[in-house]
Design an enzyme around this catalytic site. Structure first.
Site, PDB file in Angstrom:
ATOM      1  N   GLY A  48      22.517  22.889  35.758  1.00 40.19           N
ATOM      2  CA  GLY A  48      22.291  23.147  37.073  1.00 40.19           C
ATOM      3  C   GLY A  48      21.122  23.795  37.573  1.00 40.19           C
ATOM      4  N   GLN A  53      15.069  28.640  42.337  1.00 40.53           N
ATOM      5  CA  GLN A  53      14.622  28.741  40.986  1.00 40.53           C
ATOM      6  C   GLN A  53      13.111  28.243  40.802  1.00 40.53           C
ATOM      7  OE1 GLN A  53      18.815  27.620  39.054  1.00 40.53           O
ATOM      8  NE2 GLN A  53      17.764  29.006  37.633  1.00 40.53           N
ATOM      9  N   CYS A 105      21.434  31.263  32.096  1.00 37.32           N
ATOM     10  CA  CYS A 105      20.531  30.790  33.260  1.00 37.32           C
ATOM     11  C   CYS A 105      19.308  30.545  32.878  1.00 37.32           C
ATOM     12  CB  CYS A 105      20.535  32.015  34.288  1.00 37.32           C
ATOM     13  SG  CYS A 105      19.572  31.653  35.995  1.00 37.32           S
ATOM     14  N   LEU A 106      18.582  29.475  33.513  1.00 35.06           N
ATOM     15  CA  LEU A 106      17.146  29.289  33.137  1.00 35.06           C
ATOM     16  C   LEU A 106      16.242  30.324  33.431  1.00 35.06           C
ATOM     17  CD1 LEU A 106      17.364  25.254  33.924  1.00 35.06           C
ATOM     18  CD2 LEU A 106      17.165  26.154  31.611  1.00 35.06           C
ATOM     19  N   HIS A 147      27.978  29.281  39.873  1.00 31.40           N
ATOM     20  CA  HIS A 147      26.784  29.835  39.452  1.00 31.40           C
ATOM     21  C   HIS A 147      25.371  29.459  40.270  1.00 31.40           C
ATOM     22  CE1 HIS A 147      24.029  31.103  35.846  1.00 31.40           C
ATOM     23  NE2 HIS A 147      23.197  30.409  36.873  1.00 31.40           N
ATOM     24  N   GLU A 148      25.438  27.969  40.606  1.00 31.56           N
ATOM     25  CA  GLU A 148      24.138  27.700  41.283  1.00 31.56           C
ATOM     26  C   GLU A 148      24.409  28.199  42.750  1.00 31.56           C
ATOM     27  OE1 GLU A 148      21.639  26.693  39.676  1.00 31.56           O
ATOM     28  OE2 GLU A 148      23.108  26.480  37.819  1.00 31.56           O
ATOM     29  N   HIS A 151      22.837  31.514  43.450  1.00 32.09           N
ATOM     30  CA  HIS A 151      21.380  31.416  43.461  1.00 32.09           C
ATOM     31  C   HIS A 151      20.915  31.541  44.888  1.00 32.09           C
ATOM     32  CE1 HIS A 151      19.819  31.559  39.521  1.00 32.09           C
ATOM     33  NE2 HIS A 151      20.623  30.708  39.029  1.00 32.09           N
TER      34      HIS A 151
HETATM   35 NI    NI Z   1      21.078  30.219  36.973  1.00 29.63          NI
END
Ligand code: NI
Length: 181
Positions: A48, A53, A105-106, A147-148, A151
């Site tokens: 995701g 981000q 998470c990236l 989760h997304e 953000h």
């Molecule tokens: Ni994330």
């Protein structure tokens, strides 16, 4: 198409609340951006990715909990069965039952932590053409969408763990940066 840069904590853009995608923005530029976001997610690889981000503070996320190899149609649009691109997603309903998943998470490299979230979530969103969609997500798919969506509120997984763990992680990151410079 292009692979975008992914911001990492403590970049202040990751802590900002995003704005809604406006009706007049559903055009080719938006669709190109969503396609880039998807390509960036698959390249990372990740399951995701949220627009903030990549430094774009609009309410846009892409998800693919299958994390399969990217497949696309003749317009370069991902056709993976579990792929979703959502603009202005909102939660309509959640289950009382929770599920705990070890989330990463990236934007938070080298970190993962068990996080409890509703096991089922009913989400409504606009697709890349501005058309309303809604769907119930379950288990891992529900975790990824939630989760997304976090953000878009400026929330990362570090905000869902103890202050001690968050502090330790950020201290370590800062130290690594100092040594790298
Ligand atoms: Ni994330």
């Amino acid at each position: 198409m292009a692979i975008l840069g992914i911001l990492t904590v403590p970049n202040p853009l990751l802590a900002r609340k995003c704005r809604a995608v406006e009706p007049q923005e559903f055009n080719d530029d938006l669709r190109r951006f969503i396609s880039d976001l998807a390509e960036t997610m698959y390249a990372a690889p990740g399951v995701g990715l949220a627009a903030p981000q990549c430094g774009d503070l609009r309410r846009i996320i892409v998800t693919d909990p299958g994390n399969a190899k990217r497949e696309e149609d003749e317009n370069g649009r991902p056709t993976n069965p579990r792929f979703a691109a959502m603009c202005n997603p909102i939660v309509l309903e959640t289950s009382k039952e929770k599920v705990i998943w070890d989330e990463g998470c990236l934007s938070v490299p080298d970190f993962s932590e068990d996080i409890a979230r509703p096991r089922r979530v009913h989400v409504r969103w606009l697709d890349e053409y501005g058309k309303p969609q809604q769907k119930w997500f379950e288990d891992y798919d529900a975790v990824v969408v939630q989760h997304e969506m976090d953000h878009l509120e400026g929330t990362v997984i570090l905000d869902r763990v103890s202050r001690l763990k968050k502090g330790r992680y950020l201290q370590k990151r800062t130290r690594q940066k100092v040594y790298a410079e």
